[in-house]
Motif scaffolding. Structure first.
Motif, short mmCIF file in Angstrom:
data_model
loop_
_atom_site.label_atom_id
_atom_site.label_comp_id
_atom_site.label_asym_id
_atom_site.label_seq_id
_atom_site.Cartn_x
_atom_site.Cartn_y
_atom_site.Cartn_z
N GLY A 56 0.79 -1.22 0.00
CA GLY A 56 0.00 0.00 0.00
C GLY A 56 0.83 1.27 0.00
O GLY A 56 0.29 2.37 -0.09
N VAL A 57 2.15 1.11 0.07
CA VAL A 57 3.03 2.26 0.20
C VAL A 57 3.89 2.47 -1.05
O VAL A 57 4.20 3.60 -1.41
N MET A 58 4.25 1.39 -1.70
CA MET A 58 5.22 1.45 -2.78
C MET A 58 4.81 0.49 -3.89
O MET A 58 4.32 -0.60 -3.60
N CYS A 59 5.04 0.87 -5.13
CA CYS A 59 4.72 -0.02 -6.24
C CYS A 59 5.59 -1.27 -6.16
O CYS A 59 6.68 -1.26 -5.60
N ALA A 60 5.08 -2.35 -6.73
CA ALA A 60 5.75 -3.65 -6.63
C ALA A 60 7.16 -3.62 -7.20
O ALA A 60 8.09 -4.20 -6.62
N ASP A 61 7.35 -2.95 -8.36
CA ASP A 61 8.68 -2.90 -8.97
C ASP A 61 9.69 -2.23 -8.06
O ASP A 61 10.82 -2.70 -7.90
N LEU A 62 9.28 -1.13 -7.45
CA LEU A 62 10.18 -0.38 -6.58
C LEU A 62 10.43 -1.16 -5.28
O LEU A 62 11.57 -1.25 -4.81
N ALA A 63 9.39 -1.76 -4.72
CA ALA A 63 9.55 -2.56 -3.50
C ALA A 63 10.49 -3.73 -3.76
O ALA A 63 11.35 -4.05 -2.93
N ASP A 64 10.36 -4.35 -4.92
CA ASP A 64 11.24 -5.46 -5.29
C ASP A 64 12.69 -4.99 -5.35
O ASP A 64 13.59 -5.65 -4.83
N LYS A 65 12.90 -3.84 -5.97
CA LYS A 65 14.25 -3.30 -6.09
C LYS A 65 14.83 -2.93 -4.72
O LYS A 65 16.01 -3.18 -4.45
N VAL A 66 14.00 -2.36 -3.86
CA VAL A 66 14.45 -2.03 -2.50
C VAL A 66 14.86 -3.31 -1.76
O VAL A 66 15.93 -3.36 -1.14
N PHE A 67 14.02 -4.34 -1.85
CA PHE A 67 14.35 -5.59 -1.18
C PHE A 67 15.68 -6.14 -1.69
O PHE A 67 16.56 -6.50 -0.90
N GLU A 68 15.82 -6.20 -3.00
CA GLU A 68 17.05 -6.74 -3.60
C GLU A 68 18.29 -5.97 -3.16
O GLU A 68 19.32 -6.56 -2.90
N SER A 69 18.17 -4.66 -3.06
CA SER A 69 19.36 -3.87 -2.72
C SER A 69 19.73 -3.98 -1.25
O SER A 69 20.90 -3.79 -0.90
N PHE A 70 18.78 -4.31 -0.38
CA PHE A 70 19.11 -4.45 1.04
C PHE A 70 19.28 -5.90 1.48
O PHE A 70 19.78 -6.15 2.58
N ASP A 71 18.89 -6.85 0.66
CA ASP A 71 19.17 -8.26 0.93
C ASP A 71 20.61 -8.48 0.48
O ASP A 71 20.89 -9.05 -0.56
N ARG A 72 21.52 -7.99 1.28
CA ARG A 72 22.94 -7.87 0.89
C ARG A 72 23.59 -9.19 0.52
O ARG A 72 24.49 -9.24 -0.29
N ASP A 73 23.11 -10.28 1.12
CA ASP A 73 23.73 -11.57 0.82
C ASP A 73 22.96 -12.35 -0.24
O ASP A 73 23.33 -13.45 -0.59
N GLY A 74 21.88 -11.78 -0.77
CA GLY A 74 21.12 -12.41 -1.84
C GLY A 74 20.41 -13.69 -1.41
O GLY A 74 20.10 -14.54 -2.25
N SER A 75 20.09 -13.80 -0.13
CA SER A 75 19.48 -15.02 0.39
C SER A 75 17.98 -15.13 0.09
O SER A 75 17.40 -16.20 0.24
N GLY A 76 17.36 -14.02 -0.30
CA GLY A 76 15.91 -14.02 -0.48
C GLY A 76 15.17 -13.73 0.80
O GLY A 76 13.94 -13.77 0.84
#
Length: 193
Positions: free
Chosen positions: A56-76
């Motif tokens: 409800g706060v951020m579009c899916a594409d942007l939320a996905d990109k934010v998650f990927e950039s802060f999931d520093r070890d790429g673990s999912g």
């Protein structure tokens, strides 16, 4: 980070993170509580859960990109330290920390080079996000007209003129950090849309 069970942070770790990002104690407590509310029993937030949290706060594409950039070890998964780093940059943080996080967001393929296309894609996401915030709906339904795309392309060219000092056609991390620091007007482009 995300691959291990994070468990609870010691008071010392909490204070170090809070100071590192200059997060006021009241906001820090809210961020930790938010993490604990959304984390699974293993002390991590999955990508789907993160996407739901931000739906409800951020579009899916942007939320996905934010998650990927802060999931520093790429673990999912996002552990408490990764989550606090993300929220620290959002609710506090130095200019350098904010630019570091921004660089990670812009560098879509993680190759250490931010291209015109990557900058353009980020601006398109931001513009769509802002339009959805004003009008409702989803970013999938937002179509940018020629005027909007021309404005975005002009901003991208201005950024590269000011920031791409070696004229390579892409921005290194150093160019990005120095260029945005020395040209605060470039950061203002996000506000105009």
């Amino acid at each position: 980070m995300g691959a291990s069970n994070s468990g609870a942070l010691s008071r010392e770790e909490q204070e170090n993170i809070r100071r590192q990002y200059a997060i006021p104690p009241d906001k820090f407590d809210v961020v930790v509580k938010s993490f604990n509310t959304h984390a699974g029993k293993d002390g991590r937030i999955t990508k789907p859960a993160f996407m739901t949290i931000l739906s409800g706060v951020m579009c899916a594409d942007l939320a996905d990109k934010v998650f990927e950039s802060f999931d520093r070890d790429g673990s999912g998964f996002m552990d408490v330290r990764e989550y606090l780093a993300m929220m620290g940059v959002t609710h506090g943080g130095t200019l350098e920390q904010k630019l570091e996080a921004s660089y990670q967001l812009f560098d879509k393929d993680g190759d250490g080079r931010v291209t015109r296309d990557e900058v353009r894609e980020m601006f398109i996401m931001v513009v769509k996000q802002k339009r959805v915030a004003r009008t409702g709906g989803s970013t999938a339904s937002v179509v940018l007209d020629k005027t909007a795309m021309d404005a975005i392309n002009q901003v991208v060219e201005t950024i590269f003129t000011k920031v791409d000092t070696d004229r390579s056609g892409w921005l290194s991390k150093e160019e990005f950090m120095v260029g945005f620091t020395k040209n605060p007007d470039v950061c203002g482009f996000f506000k105009q849309f």
